[in-house]
Design an enzyme around this catalytic site. Sequence first.
Site, PDB file in Angstrom:
ATOM      1  N   PRO A   1       0.669  -1.373  -0.052  1.00 30.78           N
ATOM      2  CG  PRO A   1       0.279  -0.807   2.215  1.00 30.78           C
ATOM      3  CD  PRO A   1       1.177  -1.618   1.346  1.00 30.78           C
TER       4      PRO A   1
ATOM      5  NE  ARG B   1       5.126  -5.252   8.056  1.00 32.82           N
ATOM      6  CZ  ARG B   1       4.226  -4.990   8.746  1.00 32.82           C
ATOM      7  NH1 ARG B   1       4.478  -4.031   9.900  1.00 32.82           N
ATOM      8  NH2 ARG B   1       3.032  -4.763   8.250  1.00 32.82           N
TER       9      ARG B   1
ATOM     10  CE  LYS C   1      -0.615  -3.279  -7.249  1.00 34.39           C
ATOM     11  NZ  LYS C   1      -0.340  -1.949  -7.090  1.00 34.39           N
TER      12      LYS C   1
ATOM     13  CB  SER D   1       0.494   2.179  -3.476  1.00 30.30           C
ATOM     14  OG  SER D   1      -0.493   3.248  -3.706  1.00 30.30           O
TER      15      SER D   1
ATOM     16  CD  GLU E   1      -1.035  -5.036   8.001  1.00 28.29           C
ATOM     17  OE1 GLU E   1      -2.128  -4.925   8.496  1.00 28.29           O
ATOM     18  OE2 GLU E   1      -0.083  -4.322   7.698  1.00 28.29           O
TER      19      GLU E   1
ATOM     20  CB  CYS F   1      -3.620  -1.172   9.115  1.00 19.71           C
ATOM     21  SG  CYS F   1      -2.217  -1.435   9.028  1.00 19.71           S
TER      22      CYS F   1
ATOM     23  CD  GLU G   1      -8.402   0.460   8.931  1.00 22.84           C
ATOM     24  OE1 GLU G   1      -7.148   0.278   9.405  1.00 22.84           O
ATOM     25  OE2 GLU G   1      -8.657   0.045   7.846  1.00 22.84           O
TER      26      GLU G   1
HETATM   27  P1  ADP Z   1      -5.767   1.157   0.077  1.00 23.40           P
HETATM   28  O1  ADP Z   1      -7.150   1.727   0.167  1.00 23.40           O
HETATM   29  O2  ADP Z   1      -4.822   1.207   1.266  1.00 23.40           O
HETATM   30  O3  ADP Z   1      -5.263   2.101  -1.432  1.00 23.40           O
HETATM   31  P2  ADP Z   1      -5.976  -1.057  -1.516  1.00 23.40           P
HETATM   32  O4  ADP Z   1      -6.313  -2.335  -0.982  1.00 23.40           O
HETATM   33  O5  ADP Z   1      -6.852  -0.670  -2.335  1.00 23.40           O
HETATM   34  O6  ADP Z   1      -5.787  -0.275  -0.052  1.00 23.40           O
HETATM   35  O7  ADP Z   1      -4.636  -1.003  -2.064  1.00 23.40           O
HETATM   36  C1  ADP Z   1      -3.376  -1.824  -1.662  1.00 23.40           C
HETATM   37  C2  ADP Z   1      -2.540  -2.272  -2.716  1.00 23.40           C
HETATM   38  O8  ADP Z   1      -3.426  -3.268  -3.539  1.00 23.40           O
HETATM   39  C3  ADP Z   1      -2.240  -1.228  -3.762  1.00 23.40           C
HETATM   40  O9  ADP Z   1      -1.066  -1.767  -4.208  1.00 23.40           O
HETATM   41  C4  ADP Z   1      -3.291  -1.383  -4.935  1.00 23.40           C
HETATM   42  O10 ADP Z   1      -2.876  -1.143  -6.058  1.00 23.40           O
HETATM   43  C5  ADP Z   1      -3.230  -3.117  -4.992  1.00 23.40           C
HETATM   44  N1  ADP Z   1      -4.680  -3.384  -5.415  1.00 23.40           N
HETATM   45  C6  ADP Z   1      -5.840  -2.865  -5.554  1.00 23.40           C
HETATM   46  N2  ADP Z   1      -6.880  -3.640  -6.155  1.00 23.40           N
HETATM   47  C7  ADP Z   1      -6.113  -4.867  -6.667  1.00 23.40           C
HETATM   48  C8  ADP Z   1      -6.423  -5.919  -7.429  1.00 23.40           C
HETATM   49  N3  ADP Z   1      -7.587  -5.861  -7.767  1.00 23.40           N
HETATM   50  N4  ADP Z   1      -5.366  -6.790  -7.434  1.00 23.40           N
HETATM   51  C9  ADP Z   1      -4.204  -6.629  -7.115  1.00 23.40           C
HETATM   52  N5  ADP Z   1      -3.857  -5.659  -6.388  1.00 23.40           N
HETATM   53  C10 ADP Z   1      -4.627  -4.421  -6.100  1.00 23.40           C
END
Ligand code: ADP
Length: 535
Positions: free
Chosen positions: A204, A214, A229, A231, A304, A338, A435
């Site tokens: 994230p 981590r 991957k 964010s 997590e 979180c 949250e």
């Molecule tokens: P936040 O709301 O904290 O951004 P997310 O769960 O949306 O939390 O994002 C956390 C990570 O998950 C980011 O790297 C985001 O790009 C990725 N992500 C979101 N949607 C998907 C998906 N469908 N498949 C894989 N990764 C995703």
Amino acid sequence: MTLSGVARVAFVGSRRIFASHLPSMQSYTPAFSRQGIVCQMSVGMKSVTDRLRDSGLLRTQGLIGGKWIDAYDGKTLEVHNPATGEVIANVSCMGGKETKDAISSAFDAFNSWSKLTAAERSKGLRKWYDLLMAHKEELGQLITLEQGKPLKEAVGEVDYGAKFIEFYAEEAKRVYGDIIPATLPDRRIFVLKQPVGVAGAITPWNFPLAMITRKVGPALACGCTVVLKPSEFTPLSALAAAELALQAGIPPGVVNVVMGNAPDIGDALLTSPQVRKITFTGSTAVGKKLMAGAAGTVKKVSLELGGNAPCIVFDDADLNVAVNGALAAKFRNSGQTCVCANRVLVQEGIYEKFADAFSKAVKNLKVGDGFGEGVVQGPLINKAALEKVETFVEDAVSKGAKVLLGGRRHSLGMTFYEPTVLSNVKSEMLVSREEVFGPVAPLLCFKTEEEAIHMANDTNAGLAAYIFTNNLQRTWRVSEALEYGLVGVNEGLISTEVAPFGGVKQSGLGREGSKYGMDEFLEIKYVCLGDMNRK
Ligand code: ADP
């Protein structure tokens, strides 16, 4: 003031994040553009990007097989500074095709990386740690730039994040197996621990560096290779960390980075039989999707996810300790973690005194651009985050909560929100159920210990909980009764690389950090040696 001077003054450590006195960096110059980087920053910040560029840390492409690569269709996405809205950089916007190639390169690299001795892998990780620490100042500035957290907190994150690499450099050498007494005289039973294989790591934006180290630290220590991957909001810190991994001599293909179209990248990771592990930090909704998706190829999964941390202040607590602890647990990273206290449960005997002292302390939190002097509260990550906070506060107020402090957007504009304290909050309000992920502290009143435990556990989440009390028996009773993965007693900041971090219930699966974090990347193999007596 020179930049190194800024950072020297800025860095104290993550535990004292509310005592920051950073030098002012206010004089903004017009935008400049170079090597795909567009930035509007202070004179001081310009030399930060120069230094980052000179050390090769300002990366904008994905990393596949040790090569920095554009998206195959040339697409890019903008990374913004949440404090100013300016575009910091355009990074490659990748998808399924690039991810498949990253998986192939990680799969090939696994062959050799997993066969190195633990000591060799350990050396690579240690070198990586040294480089992260050598670039602590620039990395901290990069985090502030793309994520918005105050510089001192950002440099503290680099320190914290780098420690995972140091810790797992050491832990790499301690992957012990077992010998089990056999049930037959001519047999021997061995247990081997072996790396699971290629790991897909999805991270994230709230800790752009530490969430990466981590996961990648223990993965590499065990002999796994990684497709990471980060964010899309904060890819620059991840790319900088990957560059330092290369500089540390970690072989090409061991760490790969793709970013762009999250669902496409996620699908490629989930459907590939070559990916044997998914490790994710992020929202519960996405975590559930990943868990379901991983079922198709039966991958090992650690998640997590979101929390709904109760912070329980008992009548017998030390008021100062409780105020400072709750402040740290709630307002770290502007409430965007979180493990941030989401509900402050206060016993009726101390409620008024606590509400008063806590509101006074919150009032002193300086809001602003993370590079500003004395700033301890940065912007929220984006407009959606700001609107969520607004919705939660409106919902609470419409149902009878009282605004003791804040309760609205900050006059600085952008995504800044006033540090807020709400009283008379009830369990059924949105701000108690979910949250808030922002600088809002809802105070709820309780009468008895049993009631506090019931309120605290009345949620699907179970990540962090905090209690403030001077009663030893109560400390143990309540810690054991709380359905949470982490409990802070008289302490609001408890994350450390040496302790297991993770949730119960819908806050996740598995643990990160500590010796337990290694298990997530290891398979256990039973080897039975038969017929020992054959001549
Ligand atoms: P936040 O709301 O904290 O951004 P997310 O769960 O949306 O939390 O994002 C956390 C990570 O998950 C980011 O790297 C985001 O790009 C990725 N992500 C979101 N949607 C998907 C998906 N469908 N498949 C894989 N990764 C995703």
